[in-house]
Design an enzyme around this catalytic site. Structure first.
Site, PDB file in Angstrom:
ATOM      1  N   HIS A 122       0.859  -1.187   0.000  1.00  0.00           N
ATOM      2  CA  HIS A 122       0.000   0.000   0.000  1.00  0.00           C
ATOM      3  C   HIS A 122       0.895   1.237   0.000  1.00  0.00           C
ATOM      4  O   HIS A 122       0.771   2.130   0.836  1.00  0.00           O
ATOM      5  CB  HIS A 122      -0.937  -0.014   1.203  1.00  0.00           C
ATOM      6  CG  HIS A 122      -2.081  -0.961   1.049  1.00  0.00           C
ATOM      7  ND1 HIS A 122      -3.202  -0.659   0.309  1.00  0.00           N
ATOM      8  CD2 HIS A 122      -2.267  -2.219   1.504  1.00  0.00           C
ATOM      9  CE1 HIS A 122      -4.039  -1.673   0.332  1.00  0.00           C
ATOM     10  NE2 HIS A 122      -3.487  -2.651   1.041  1.00  0.00           N
ATOM     11  N   GLY A 175      -7.570 -14.459 -10.147  1.00  0.00           N
ATOM     12  CA  GLY A 175      -8.088 -14.122 -11.470  1.00  0.00           C
ATOM     13  C   GLY A 175      -8.715 -12.744 -11.534  1.00  0.00           C
ATOM     14  O   GLY A 175      -9.169 -12.326 -12.607  1.00  0.00           O
ATOM     15  N   HIS A 233      -7.392  -9.956  -9.063  1.00  0.00           N
ATOM     16  CA  HIS A 233      -6.307  -9.051  -8.707  1.00  0.00           C
ATOM     17  C   HIS A 233      -5.172  -9.058  -9.729  1.00  0.00           C
ATOM     18  O   HIS A 233      -4.499  -8.037  -9.909  1.00  0.00           O
ATOM     19  CB  HIS A 233      -5.735  -9.431  -7.334  1.00  0.00           C
ATOM     20  CG  HIS A 233      -6.581  -8.997  -6.179  1.00  0.00           C
ATOM     21  ND1 HIS A 233      -7.713  -9.684  -5.804  1.00  0.00           N
ATOM     22  CD2 HIS A 233      -6.456  -7.948  -5.322  1.00  0.00           C
ATOM     23  CE1 HIS A 233      -8.262  -9.071  -4.753  1.00  0.00           C
ATOM     24  NE2 HIS A 233      -7.513  -8.032  -4.442  1.00  0.00           N
ATOM     25  N   ASP A 237      -5.978 -12.967   0.915  1.00  0.00           N
ATOM     26  CA  ASP A 237      -6.500 -11.625   1.212  1.00  0.00           C
ATOM     27  C   ASP A 237      -8.028 -11.692   1.338  1.00  0.00           C
ATOM     28  O   ASP A 237      -8.743 -10.747   1.013  1.00  0.00           O
ATOM     29  CB  ASP A 237      -6.096 -10.621   0.137  1.00  0.00           C
ATOM     30  CG  ASP A 237      -6.256  -9.168   0.578  1.00  0.00           C
ATOM     31  OD1 ASP A 237      -6.382  -8.924   1.798  1.00  0.00           O
ATOM     32  OD2 ASP A 237      -6.291  -8.279  -0.297  1.00  0.00           O
ATOM     33  N   ALA A 261     -11.660  -4.727  -2.703  1.00  0.00           N
ATOM     34  CA  ALA A 261     -11.620  -4.765  -1.237  1.00  0.00           C
ATOM     35  C   ALA A 261     -11.399  -6.194  -0.759  1.00  0.00           C
ATOM     36  O   ALA A 261     -12.323  -6.878  -0.336  1.00  0.00           O
ATOM     37  CB  ALA A 261     -12.916  -4.195  -0.662  1.00  0.00           C
TER      38      ALA A 261
END
Length: 378
Positions: free
Chosen positions: A188, A242, A244, A267, A302
């Site tokens: 990030h 598939g 991200h 994640d 998200a």
């Protein structure tokens, strides 16, 4: 208690062989080829791979780790266990210091019980420009003193901190984390190539979901991706769902970093294992449509609805990895990140019997954790 698993395709770091293995008192004691001696539990030719190790997971089955609610955490961990993740680290998202400390304290109890392998602070020390599904109003500059309070709340169970190395105070905070046995992960981040190298030199050893929430590669401005891929000290996380990443980018990272420095992560957020709908991720509202999680406001990705068995399948089918390579990046490499590879992460004599039985199509047929079936083979 002793159990022999027979008629199996056993996936070890050396490759796949047809044979059997014996488990006694929760550990692998024998591995052999061909027919098993005596009677055993036939797996009908199923693959046996090590239990998956997920070092970046926010929840599932409607439960969210960032809430700090033990009931939700247990529900999420159980969902991922049934999909083969025998070791899970609970990831939190950006929140106020009090909320982070409270969640860490609650989850530390589950770490004490062995349900969770640790706690991961993904934020709040991240870039506003690359914050993704984190609340920008709650972001702040890194503080070694504040981190110390969060570590105290986690009672020794905080294992990872995601941080943007370009922020004021970041390098000192990385050093503080590492000095306290916490893995510093860069992510990030809007860092330059040079700022990323500085973060690695300060002690960072993981790239939080490489490619995502960081500047893309550019031939005159390589940025963090090039720095993280080329540095032998760094293990790179990949979200192989598939959504991200394009499969070509998964292959590129695998080629550059190799299996020893590539760790697949989910994640996952609360919607993993659930249907489409509206969910929470920390203070943020997330809409899940066709299995893809995006912020209700702004539309940023998200987290995911991924489970590790699906990531394993995609690694074999889409990224053209062998079963042994897929097992390494879903188990052994992340176990190595956590310093647990001496007792789990591969099918090997002496290691903990954390195992997943997979069908020809790499679907989960059975899950064993510490020598006991969590999912009895079909």
């Amino acid at each position: 208690m002793s159990i022999t698993l027979a008629d199996a395709r056993v996936v070890t770091p050396e490759g796949v062989h047809e044979g059997w293995l014996t488990i006694e008192d929760g550990r692998i004691t024998h591995i052999g080829q061909g027919a098993a001696p005596g009677s055993g539990h036939s797996l009908g030719g199923g693959y046996v791979v090590p239990g998956f190790v997920d070092i970046h997971n926010h929840g599932g089955a409607g439960g969210s780790f960032p809430t700090g609610d033990p009931e939700q955490a247990v529900r999420a961990a159980d969902l991922h266990l049934r999909h083969g993740s025998t070791t899970i680290m609970a990831s939190l998202v950006t929140a106020s210091p009090d909320d982070l400390a409270g969640a860490a304290a609650a989850l530390a109890d589950l770490c004490d019980d062995g349900l969770l392998a640790g706690i991961h602070f993904e934020g709040p020390y991240i870039s506003t420009a690359r914050c993704g599904a984190h609340d920008p109003a709650l972001l702040r500059d890194p503080s070694p003193a504040e981190l110390g309070g969060l570590l105290k709340a986690g009672r020794g169970h905080v294992r990872m901190l995601t941080i943007a190395p370009e922020l004021p105070g970041a390098l000192d905070t990385i050093r503080e984390a590492v000095a306290n046995g916490v893995i510093a992960a860069l992510g990030h981040s809007d860092a330059t190539y040079e700022q990323t190298i500085a973060g690695i030199d300060a002690g960072a050893r993981v790239a939080t979901h490489l490619y995502n929430a960081m500047p893309p590669l550019h031939h005159r401005d390589p940025g963090p991706i090039a720095a993280l891929l080329q540095d032998e000290r760094v293990t790179v996380e990949l979200i192989n769902d598939g959504v991200h990443l394009h499969p070509a980018m998964t292959r590129l990272a695998f080629t550059a970093a190799g299996p020893a420095r590539t760790a697949l992560v989910t994640d996952a957020m609360a919607a993993a294992g659930m249907g489409d709908g509206v969910y929470g991720l920390g203070p943020m509202t997330v809409n899940v449509v066709d299995g893809v999680a995006r912020l209700a406001e702004g539309g940023s990705i998200a987290g995911s609805t991924l489970t590790m068995d699906a990531a394993f399948r995609r690694a074999v089918r889409e990224a053209a990895l062998s079963p042994a390579e897929a097992a390494e990046i879903t188990s052994l490499t992340p176990a190595r990140v956590l310093g647990l590879d001496d007792r789990l992460g591969s099918v090997a004599i002496g290691k903990q019997a954390d195992l997943v039985v997979l069908t020809d199509e790499f679907e989960v047929a059975g899950v064993m954790r510490r020598g006991s079936w969590a999912v009895e083979p079909r």
